[in-house]
Design a protein around this motif. Sequence first.
Motif, PDB file in Angstrom:
ATOM      1  N   ALA A   1       0.834  -1.206   0.000  1.00 39.99           N
ATOM      2  CA  ALA A   1       0.000   0.000   0.000  1.00 39.99           C
ATOM      3  C   ALA A   1       0.867   1.254   0.000  1.00 39.99           C
ATOM      4  CB  ALA A   1      -0.929  -0.012   1.215  1.00 39.99           C
ATOM      5  N   ASP A   2       1.939   1.249   0.793  1.00 43.05           N
ATOM      6  CA  ASP A   2       2.844   2.396   0.861  1.00 43.05           C
ATOM      7  C   ASP A   2       3.453   2.669  -0.517  1.00 43.05           C
ATOM      8  OD1 ASP A   2       4.526   4.284   2.670  1.00 43.05           O
ATOM      9  OD2 ASP A   2       6.036   3.193   1.525  1.00 43.05           O
ATOM     10  N   ARG A   3       3.882   1.607  -1.196  1.00 45.16           N
ATOM     11  CA  ARG A   3       4.477   1.763  -2.531  1.00 45.16           C
ATOM     12  C   ARG A   3       3.451   2.319  -3.518  1.00 45.16           C
ATOM     13  NH1 ARG A   3       8.310  -0.247  -6.218  1.00 45.16           N
ATOM     14  NH2 ARG A   3       7.435  -0.762  -8.250  1.00 45.16           N
ATOM     15  N   ARG A   4       2.249   1.770  -3.495  1.00 41.19           N
ATOM     16  CA  ARG A   4       1.220   2.210  -4.437  1.00 41.19           C
ATOM     17  C   ARG A   4       0.868   3.684  -4.244  1.00 41.19           C
ATOM     18  NH1 ARG A   4      -3.653  -1.985  -5.705  1.00 41.19           N
ATOM     19  NH2 ARG A   4      -2.436  -3.733  -6.516  1.00 41.19           N
ATOM     20  N   VAL A   5       0.710   4.081  -2.976  1.00 43.58           N
ATOM     21  CA  VAL A   5       0.338   5.474  -2.699  1.00 43.58           C
ATOM     22  C   VAL A   5       1.450   6.422  -3.140  1.00 43.58           C
ATOM     23  CG1 VAL A   5      -0.150   7.144  -0.874  1.00 43.58           C
ATOM     24  CG2 VAL A   5      -1.255   4.908  -0.832  1.00 43.58           C
ATOM     25  N   LYS A   6       2.695   6.089  -2.810  1.00 46.15           N
ATOM     26  CA  LYS A   6       3.814   6.942  -3.199  1.00 46.15           C
ATOM     27  C   LYS A   6       3.914   7.058  -4.719  1.00 46.15           C
ATOM     28  CE  LYS A   6       6.768   6.384   0.869  1.00 46.15           C
ATOM     29  NZ  LYS A   6       8.027   5.816   1.417  1.00 46.15           N
ATOM     30  N   LEU A   7       3.794   5.927  -5.405  1.00 48.43           N
ATOM     31  CA  LEU A   7       3.875   5.968  -6.867  1.00 48.43           C
ATOM     32  C   LEU A   7       2.729   6.773  -7.460  1.00 48.43           C
ATOM     33  CD1 LEU A   7       5.034   2.375  -7.864  1.00 48.43           C
ATOM     34  CD2 LEU A   7       6.286   4.513  -8.170  1.00 48.43           C
ATOM     35  N   GLY A   8       1.544   6.628  -6.882  1.00 44.93           N
ATOM     36  CA  GLY A   8       0.402   7.388  -7.371  1.00 44.93           C
ATOM     37  C   GLY A   8       0.639   8.884  -7.266  1.00 44.93           C
ATOM     38  N   LEU A   9       1.170   9.322  -6.129  1.00 43.53           N
ATOM     39  CA  LEU A   9       1.455  10.745  -5.933  1.00 43.53           C
ATOM     40  C   LEU A   9       2.555  11.230  -6.883  1.00 43.53           C
ATOM     41  CD1 LEU A   9       1.363  10.863  -2.021  1.00 43.53           C
ATOM     42  CD2 LEU A   9      -0.346  11.814  -3.590  1.00 43.53           C
ATOM     43  N   LEU A  10       3.603  10.411  -7.036  1.00 40.83           N
ATOM     44  CA  LEU A  10       4.713  10.800  -7.904  1.00 40.83           C
ATOM     45  C   LEU A  10       4.302  10.840  -9.370  1.00 40.83           C
ATOM     46  CD1 LEU A  10       7.582   8.795  -6.174  1.00 40.83           C
ATOM     47  CD2 LEU A  10       7.466  11.287  -6.394  1.00 40.83           C
ATOM     48  N   ILE A  11       3.519   9.855  -9.799  1.00 35.51           N
ATOM     49  CA  ILE A  11       3.078   9.822 -11.201  1.00 35.51           C
ATOM     50  C   ILE A  11       2.160  11.002 -11.496  1.00 35.51           C
ATOM     51  CG2 ILE A  11       1.644   8.543 -12.844  1.00 35.51           C
ATOM     52  CD1 ILE A  11       2.841   5.963 -11.625  1.00 35.51           C
ATOM     53  N   ASN A  12       1.233  11.299 -10.572  1.00 37.59           N
ATOM     54  CA  ASN A  12       0.354  12.452 -10.764  1.00 37.59           C
ATOM     55  C   ASN A  12       1.156  13.749 -10.825  1.00 37.59           C
ATOM     56  OD1 ASN A  12      -1.976  10.908 -10.812  1.00 37.59           O
ATOM     57  ND2 ASN A  12      -2.374  11.123  -8.632  1.00 37.59           N
ATOM     58  N   ALA A  13       2.180  13.844  -9.973  1.00 39.01           N
ATOM     59  CA  ALA A  13       3.029  15.035  -9.976  1.00 39.01           C
ATOM     60  C   ALA A  13       3.782  15.151 -11.293  1.00 39.01           C
ATOM     61  CB  ALA A  13       4.004  14.986  -8.802  1.00 39.01           C
ATOM     62  N   ALA A  14       4.266  14.011 -11.818  1.00 43.09           N
ATOM     63  CA  ALA A  14       5.001  14.026 -13.086  1.00 43.09           C
ATOM     64  C   ALA A  14       4.095  14.435 -14.245  1.00 43.09           C
ATOM     65  CB  ALA A  14       5.605  12.643 -13.339  1.00 43.09           C
ATOM     66  N   VAL A  15       2.860  13.947 -14.237  1.00 42.59           N
ATOM     67  CA  VAL A  15       1.902  14.311 -15.291  1.00 42.59           C
ATOM     68  C   VAL A  15       1.708  15.827 -15.326  1.00 42.59           C
ATOM     69  CG1 VAL A  15      -0.531  14.186 -15.971  1.00 42.59           C
ATOM     70  CG2 VAL A  15       0.688  12.102 -15.312  1.00 42.59           C
ATOM     71  N   GLU A  16       1.546  16.407 -14.130  1.00 42.12           N
ATOM     72  CA  GLU A  16       1.346  17.860 -14.051  1.00 42.12           C
ATOM     73  C   GLU A  16       2.631  18.610 -14.368  1.00 42.12           C
ATOM     74  OE1 GLU A  16      -0.072  21.204 -10.743  1.00 42.12           O
ATOM     75  OE2 GLU A  16      -0.454  19.065 -10.410  1.00 42.12           O
ATOM     76  N   GLN A  17       3.748  18.137 -13.818  1.00 41.78           N
ATOM     77  CA  GLN A  17       5.028  18.835 -13.978  1.00 41.78           C
ATOM     78  C   GLN A  17       5.485  18.859 -15.434  1.00 41.78           C
ATOM     79  OE1 GLN A  17       7.833  17.710 -10.953  1.00 41.78           O
ATOM     80  NE2 GLN A  17       9.589  18.147 -12.232  1.00 41.78           N
ATOM     81  N   PHE A  18       5.289  17.730 -16.137  1.00 40.07           N
ATOM     82  CA  PHE A  18       5.734  17.648 -17.529  1.00 40.07           C
ATOM     83  C   PHE A  18       4.604  17.930 -18.517  1.00 40.07           C
ATOM     84  CE2 PHE A  18       8.611  14.604 -15.238  1.00 40.07           C
ATOM     85  CZ  PHE A  18       9.728  15.422 -15.285  1.00 40.07           C
ATOM     86  N   GLU A  19       3.446  18.370 -17.965  1.00 41.88           N
ATOM     87  CA  GLU A  19       2.293  18.777 -18.776  1.00 41.88           C
ATOM     88  C   GLU A  19       1.898  17.696 -19.777  1.00 41.88           C
ATOM     89  OE1 GLU A  19       3.414  22.499 -20.503  1.00 41.88           O
ATOM     90  OE2 GLU A  19       3.223  23.601 -18.617  1.00 41.88           O
ATOM     91  N   LEU A  20       1.705  16.496 -19.264  1.00 38.77           N
ATOM     92  CA  LEU A  20       1.359  15.351 -20.111  1.00 38.77           C
ATOM     93  C   LEU A  20      -0.160  15.198 -20.234  1.00 38.77           C
ATOM     94  CD1 LEU A  20       3.914  12.742 -18.705  1.00 38.77           C
ATOM     95  CD2 LEU A  20       4.167  14.196 -20.723  1.00 38.77           C
ATOM     96  N   LYS A  21      -0.590  14.773 -21.386  1.00 37.69           N
ATOM     97  CA  LYS A  21      -1.992  14.432 -21.623  1.00 37.69           C
ATOM     98  C   LYS A  21      -2.041  13.081 -22.320  1.00 37.69           C
ATOM     99  CE  LYS A  21      -3.706  19.194 -21.960  1.00 37.69           C
ATOM    100  NZ  LYS A  21      -4.427  20.180 -22.807  1.00 37.69           N
ATOM    101  N   ALA A  22      -3.087  12.320 -22.017  1.00 41.29           N
ATOM    102  CA  ALA A  22      -3.193  10.978 -22.596  1.00 41.29           C
ATOM    103  C   ALA A  22      -3.164  11.051 -24.114  1.00 41.29           C
ATOM    104  CB  ALA A  22      -4.480  10.302 -22.125  1.00 41.29           C
ATOM    105  N   ASP A  23      -2.224  10.342 -24.717  1.00 33.83           N
ATOM    106  CA  ASP A  23      -2.059  10.324 -26.167  1.00 33.83           C
ATOM    107  C   ASP A  23      -3.089   9.383 -26.786  1.00 33.83           C
ATOM    108  OD1 ASP A  23      -0.449  10.929 -28.623  1.00 33.83           O
ATOM    109  OD2 ASP A  23      -0.216   8.754 -28.557  1.00 33.83           O
ATOM    110  N   ASP A  24      -3.938   9.919 -27.666  1.00 35.73           N
ATOM    111  CA  ASP A  24      -5.017   9.116 -28.264  1.00 35.73           C
ATOM    112  C   ASP A  24      -4.462   7.910 -29.015  1.00 35.73           C
ATOM    113  OD1 ASP A  24      -7.002  10.735 -27.274  1.00 35.73           O
ATOM    114  OD2 ASP A  24      -7.135  11.988 -29.073  1.00 35.73           O
ATOM    115  N   ALA A  25      -3.340   8.096 -29.706  1.00 30.57           N
ATOM    116  CA  ALA A  25      -2.758   6.993 -30.473  1.00 30.57           C
ATOM    117  C   ALA A  25      -2.313   5.870 -29.541  1.00 30.57           C
ATOM    118  CB  ALA A  25      -1.567   7.501 -31.288  1.00 30.57           C
ATOM    119  N   ARG A  26      -1.777   6.238 -28.380  1.00 30.57           N
ATOM    120  CA  ARG A  26      -1.343   5.219 -27.421  1.00 30.57           C
ATOM    121  C   ARG A  26      -2.554   4.489 -26.834  1.00 30.57           C
ATOM    122  NH1 ARG A  26       3.497   4.532 -24.215  1.00 30.57           N
ATOM    123  NH2 ARG A  26       4.316   6.442 -25.134  1.00 30.57           N
TER     124      ARG A  26
END
Length: 436
Positions: free
Chosen positions: A342-367
Amino acid sequence: MQVSVETLAGLERKLVIDIPASDIEQEIAKRLDQVSRTARIDGFRQGKIPKRVIKQRYGKGVRQEVLGEQMQQGFIQAVTQEKLNPAGMPSVTPIVDEDGKDFQFSATFEIYPEVKVSGLDTVEVEKLTADIQDSDLDTMVDVLRKQQATFEESDSASKDGDKVKIDFDGYVDGEAFEGGKAEGYSLALGSKSMIPGFEDQIIGMKAGDESSIKVTFPADYQAENLQGKEAEFKIKVHAVESATLPELSEEFFKQFGVEATDEASFRSEVRKNMERELKQSIARNTKNQVLDGLLSANEIDVPSALIDQEIQRLKQQAFQQFGGGQEFNPDMLPNEMFTDQADRRVKLGLLINAAVEQFELKADDARVEALIEDMASTYQDPDQVREFYKSNQEQRSQLEALALEEQVVDTILEQAKVTEKDSSYEEVIKAANSAQ
């Protein structure tokens, strides 16, 4: 409304909120007026009950109702005013609760951490590469045949692929150990379900044979007290069941959902599935290394409330895996079983969400479409799968989240230290499965 904020340990915050007595009394009076219009009390006509009687009968309950609502609304206004982002529900405690005085209460809660991803150039990834050899395909076809094997008792010596019924009694340093004894145990030779070397030493034994074998527990064995220890097992074979492998026929092919008329066509389909599995395993192994590196490079505090929520989700998943029977309750499982995960999942969730915002990522339709195509290719009716995700936005949103996660992995790989390692099909599959 007055608000003060106190920083407690880590991510914990405490708000002290004051609500003017006039606001409380005004709302109570309004509620009591509404009650007076519909209340029924013996001796009074409906709508004509004196206010003092209404207050005496209903005042306490109405006050508690109003205070409950005021605390809820006051908390929401306070965290908005103070720009706090609560993680989980607050613990609320009244401080001043007296008629005529401002109502004061405290709310203690955790907030989401402020996360900024860094250190991506320190992430090290060993990317495995492999091709499927003819020998890999031969092995896979043999595995499929063994899955459909039939068994008959035999007086012959046991061989790889046979089943044996055995008693075993294990000792370490001359002492019996927990889980080291069984009677009438059915073992498929070659299944690798026992300690390395155990099955190999039973091959060649016949029904009625007795022997003593020695093996060494792996260094990472699940029971710490047995890790790396040498053990001796006394073995008695009660029965040997010889395996008869099926012929490579149309009937056999259909058991695996393959419409083929000859062995070459069947092997071609098997190879395609292996290639898809190899590609997915390489990606999964790479992704696991990237996420491990992301965690190592970014130490963050996480709200215990989020970990508790994740533990409950993991318990529910375990409950479903057990079949969800009435005799099994998720709360029977200790939290400690799931804390690390649970600790790993929560940390990764927070980090991934932060990376999405920080690098201004949006879901790629082709992917996203590629993910749908990969999924559809495993079904007999691919169009049905495509239509399902086209018409179901909730399910498509899940794939968009997965696509975003993969884009985060790609972004990290661009900055990470990546090396390639030539491997075999078996090594790649084993590495991916062991990291799950």
